[in-house]
Design an enzyme around this catalytic site. Structure first.
Site, PDB file in Angstrom:
ATOM      1  N   SER A  67       0.736  -1.268   0.048  1.00  0.00           N
ATOM      2  CA  SER A  67       0.151  -0.109  -0.212  1.00  0.00           C
ATOM      3  C   SER A  67       0.888   1.245  -0.229  1.00  0.00           C
ATOM      4  O   SER A  67       0.261   2.483  -0.289  1.00  0.00           O
ATOM      5  CB  SER A  67      -0.854  -0.067   1.221  1.00  0.00           C
ATOM      6  OG  SER A  67      -1.808  -1.079   1.186  1.00  0.00           O
ATOM      7  N   HIS A  90       0.106  -1.624  -7.545  1.00  0.00           N
ATOM      8  CA  HIS A  90      -0.916  -1.341  -6.168  1.00  0.00           C
ATOM      9  C   HIS A  90      -2.432  -1.345  -6.873  1.00  0.00           C
ATOM     10  O   HIS A  90      -2.744  -0.685  -7.599  1.00  0.00           O
ATOM     11  CB  HIS A  90      -0.578  -0.081  -5.401  1.00  0.00           C
ATOM     12  CG  HIS A  90      -1.450   0.224  -4.429  1.00  0.00           C
ATOM     13  ND1 HIS A  90      -1.664   1.604  -4.063  1.00  0.00           N
ATOM     14  CD2 HIS A  90      -2.039  -0.406  -3.461  1.00  0.00           C
ATOM     15  CE1 HIS A  90      -2.514   1.584  -2.954  1.00  0.00           C
ATOM     16  NE2 HIS A  90      -2.748   0.413  -2.572  1.00  0.00           N
ATOM     17  N   GLU A 139      -2.190   1.648  -9.759  1.00  0.00           N
ATOM     18  CA  GLU A 139      -1.002   2.197  -9.547  1.00  0.00           C
ATOM     19  C   GLU A 139       0.340   1.701  -9.729  1.00  0.00           C
ATOM     20  O   GLU A 139       0.772   0.724  -8.842  1.00  0.00           O
ATOM     21  CB  GLU A 139      -1.153   2.883  -7.961  1.00  0.00           C
ATOM     22  CG  GLU A 139      -0.351   4.168  -7.705  1.00  0.00           C
ATOM     23  CD  GLU A 139      -0.560   4.723  -6.488  1.00  0.00           C
ATOM     24  OE1 GLU A 139      -0.777   6.097  -6.063  1.00  0.00           O
ATOM     25  OE2 GLU A 139      -0.778   4.050  -5.452  1.00  0.00           O
ATOM     26  N   ASN A 159      -2.901   6.487  -1.556  1.00  0.00           N
ATOM     27  CA  ASN A 159      -2.997   6.487  -0.008  1.00  0.00           C
ATOM     28  C   ASN A 159      -2.376   7.688   0.582  1.00  0.00           C
ATOM     29  O   ASN A 159      -2.912   7.768   1.778  1.00  0.00           O
ATOM     30  CB  ASN A 159      -2.371   5.069   0.502  1.00  0.00           C
ATOM     31  CG  ASN A 159      -2.992   3.939   0.404  1.00  0.00           C
ATOM     32  OD1 ASN A 159      -4.188   4.234   0.210  1.00  0.00           O
ATOM     33  ND2 ASN A 159      -2.649   2.460   0.070  1.00  0.00           N
TER      34      ASN A 159
HETATM   35  N1  LIG Z   1      -7.089  -4.738   1.894  1.00  0.00           N
HETATM   36  C1  LIG Z   1      -6.876  -3.729   1.058  1.00  0.00           C
HETATM   37  O1  LIG Z   1      -7.777  -3.025   0.652  1.00  0.00           O
HETATM   38  C2  LIG Z   1      -5.625  -3.436   0.206  1.00  0.00           C
HETATM   39  C3  LIG Z   1      -5.735  -2.748  -1.060  1.00  0.00           C
HETATM   40  C4  LIG Z   1      -4.531  -2.480  -1.508  1.00  0.00           C
HETATM   41  C5  LIG Z   1      -3.275  -2.896  -1.256  1.00  0.00           C
HETATM   42  N2  LIG Z   1      -3.302  -3.674  -0.030  1.00  0.00           N
HETATM   43  C6  LIG Z   1      -1.950  -4.237   0.179  1.00  0.00           C
HETATM   44  O2  LIG Z   1      -2.068  -5.484  -0.067  1.00  0.00           O
HETATM   45  C7  LIG Z   1      -1.093  -6.527   0.864  1.00  0.00           C
HETATM   46  C8  LIG Z   1      -1.972  -7.483   1.334  1.00  0.00           C
HETATM   47  O3  LIG Z   1      -3.335  -7.154   2.081  1.00  0.00           O
HETATM   48  P1  LIG Z   1      -4.456  -7.827   2.336  1.00  0.00           P
HETATM   49  O4  LIG Z   1      -5.304  -6.954   2.769  1.00  0.00           O
HETATM   50  O5  LIG Z   1      -4.601  -8.916   1.285  1.00  0.00           O
HETATM   51  O6  LIG Z   1      -4.071  -8.918   3.645  1.00  0.00           O
HETATM   52  P2  LIG Z   1      -4.374 -10.094   4.297  1.00  0.00           P
HETATM   53  O7  LIG Z   1      -4.056 -10.069   5.711  1.00  0.00           O
HETATM   54  O8  LIG Z   1      -6.231 -10.325   3.794  1.00  0.00           O
HETATM   55  O9  LIG Z   1      -3.635 -11.222   3.344  1.00  0.00           O
HETATM   56  C9  LIG Z   1      -2.574 -11.451   3.487  1.00  0.00           C
HETATM   57  C10 LIG Z   1      -2.105 -13.126   3.206  1.00  0.00           C
HETATM   58  O10 LIG Z   1      -0.714 -13.189   3.198  1.00  0.00           O
HETATM   59  C11 LIG Z   1      -0.593 -14.739   3.956  1.00  0.00           C
HETATM   60  N3  LIG Z   1       0.890 -14.630   4.169  1.00  0.00           N
HETATM   61  C12 LIG Z   1       1.451 -14.255   5.214  1.00  0.00           C
HETATM   62  N4  LIG Z   1       2.783 -14.365   4.956  1.00  0.00           N
HETATM   63  C13 LIG Z   1       3.079 -15.282   3.782  1.00  0.00           C
HETATM   64  C14 LIG Z   1       4.288 -15.739   3.016  1.00  0.00           C
HETATM   65  N5  LIG Z   1       5.368 -15.657   3.823  1.00  0.00           N
HETATM   66  N6  LIG Z   1       4.015 -16.468   1.927  1.00  0.00           N
HETATM   67  C15 LIG Z   1       2.649 -16.636   1.513  1.00  0.00           C
HETATM   68  N7  LIG Z   1       1.517 -16.054   2.015  1.00  0.00           N
HETATM   69  C16 LIG Z   1       1.702 -15.478   3.191  1.00  0.00           C
HETATM   70  C17 LIG Z   1      -1.342 -14.449   5.144  1.00  0.00           C
HETATM   71  O11 LIG Z   1      -1.610 -15.699   5.531  1.00  0.00           O
HETATM   72  C18 LIG Z   1      -2.562 -13.838   4.633  1.00  0.00           C
HETATM   73  O12 LIG Z   1      -3.436 -14.807   4.064  1.00  0.00           O
HETATM   74  C19 LIG Z   1      -0.991  -5.487   1.905  1.00  0.00           C
HETATM   75  O13 LIG Z   1       0.436  -5.138   1.547  1.00  0.00           O
HETATM   76  C20 LIG Z   1      -1.594  -4.391   1.762  1.00  0.00           C
HETATM   77  O14 LIG Z   1      -1.033  -3.163   2.409  1.00  0.00           O
HETATM   78  C21 LIG Z   1      -4.562  -4.224   0.693  1.00  0.00           C
END
Ligand SMILES: NC(=O)c1ccc[n+]([C@@H]2O[C@H](COP(=O)([O-])OP(=O)(O)OC[C@H]3O[C@@H](n4cnc5c(N)ncnc54)[C@H](O)[C@@H]3O)[C@@H](O)[C@H]2O)c1
Length: 249
Positions: A125, A146, A158, A199
């Site tokens: 993010s 992103h 992005e 963001n």
């Molecule tokens: N949620 C949003 O709206 C959003 C939007 C844009 C970007 N992001 C970014 O996307 C990324 C993920 O966010 P999210 O909301 O999907 O998080 P989330 O917690 O829902 O999912 C992350 C997943 O990664 C897994 N994980 C952790 N370590 C791992 C590894 N070493 N190998 C494989 N899997 C692993 C976890 O088990 C989990 O299922 C973050 O960087 C977040 O900032 C999130």
């Protein structure tokens, strides 16, 4: 056909974002391998890609995909606990939680496991892409991509280039994002500030919304409604926080 049209795509992390991203790339025609360290997360992602509001079945009901397009997309996604399988792809999108140490470790592991020519993208993010590039021996093939939630429906892309990101890497990712139906905008990495463009501006808005609530000017529901009515936002600032954390079922 350009190279980008036939890439295999790996997704690391099958959470709110990774599951939706895997669904999006598969629906765009890319063989996609999505992995997670948690079997439970893989099960939820598999189910959500099917049954959630923006899943494949729902997309057929809403007329966004034909039944056969949805079937083809299903057939292109592999959900697996094997990191190496996802890392073996031509373009790998990292979607692990927003912790820099975790992401740097994943980039180190990807650099060791992925084909030499593979592009490594982060859905961070806002952490600097140059930091992720520095954890690898291939800074020219590291980039930010992103996405916004829900990944399958939001056109947001992005694309964040660090000083070392090659033009070829940028062009490939822009092309893939376009094929996924997104509207890619290339921006520059800025290690001095977390959050790229979207963001940083979103954060400023949330901080102000929280201050307005703290001052007792209006409650969360009233602030949400005012912003929707005034600016035609799809949801208000506090509803956005909830959706980003738990997905849009
Ligand atoms: N949620 C949003 O709206 C959003 C939007 C844009 C970007 N992001 C970014 O996307 C990324 C993920 O966010 P999210 O909301 O999907 O998080 P989330 O917690 O829902 O999912 C992350 C997943 O990664 C897994 N994980 C952790 N370590 C791992 C590894 N070493 N190998 C494989 N899997 C692993 C976890 O088990 C989990 O299922 C973050 O960087 C977040 O900032 C999130």
């Amino acid at each position: 056909m350009s190279r980008s049209a036939s890439l295999r795509i790996g997704v690391i992390g099958a959470g709110v974002m990774g599951g939706g991203i895997a669904q999006s790339t598969a629906a765009a025609g890319y063989a996609t391998i999505c992995t997670d360290i948690s079997e439970a997360a893989l099960d939820v992602a598999r189910r959500d890609s099917e049954e959630s509001r923006f899943g494949l079945a729902g997309s057929v009901q809403r007329g966004k995909l034909t039944a056969s397009e949805a079937d083809d997309a299903r057939g292109r996604i592999t959900w697996t606990g094997e990191f190496e399988a996802a890392a073996s792809c031509d373009l790998v999108i990292e979607c692990v939680p927003e912790r820099l140490d975790l992401k740097l470790g994943v980039f180190r592991d990807l650099d060791a496991a992925a084909p030499e020519a593979a592009i490594l993208a982060s859905n961070t993010s806002g952490f600097p892409i140059v930091a992720m590039a520095g954890a690898t021996t291939r800074p020219d093939r590291v980039i930010g991509w992103h996405w916004a939630s829900p990944a399958f429906v939001m056109k947001f892309a992005e694309i964040v280039v660090a000083p070392g990101t090659s033009d070829e890497t940028r062009d490939s990712v822009v092309e893939v994002a376009g094929r996924c139906g997104k509207n890619p905008i290339v921006v520059k990495d800025n290690p001095m500030a977390w959050g790229f463009v979207a963001n940083r501006i979103y954060g400023a808005m949330l901080r102000e919304a929280a201050r307005v609530a703290e001052e007792g000017v209006a409650d969360h529901a009233e602030i949400n409604q005012l912003m929707v009515d005034c600016f035609r936002w799809p949801v208000g600032p506090f509803a956005m926080i909830k959706g980003a954390g738990s997905g849009w079922k």
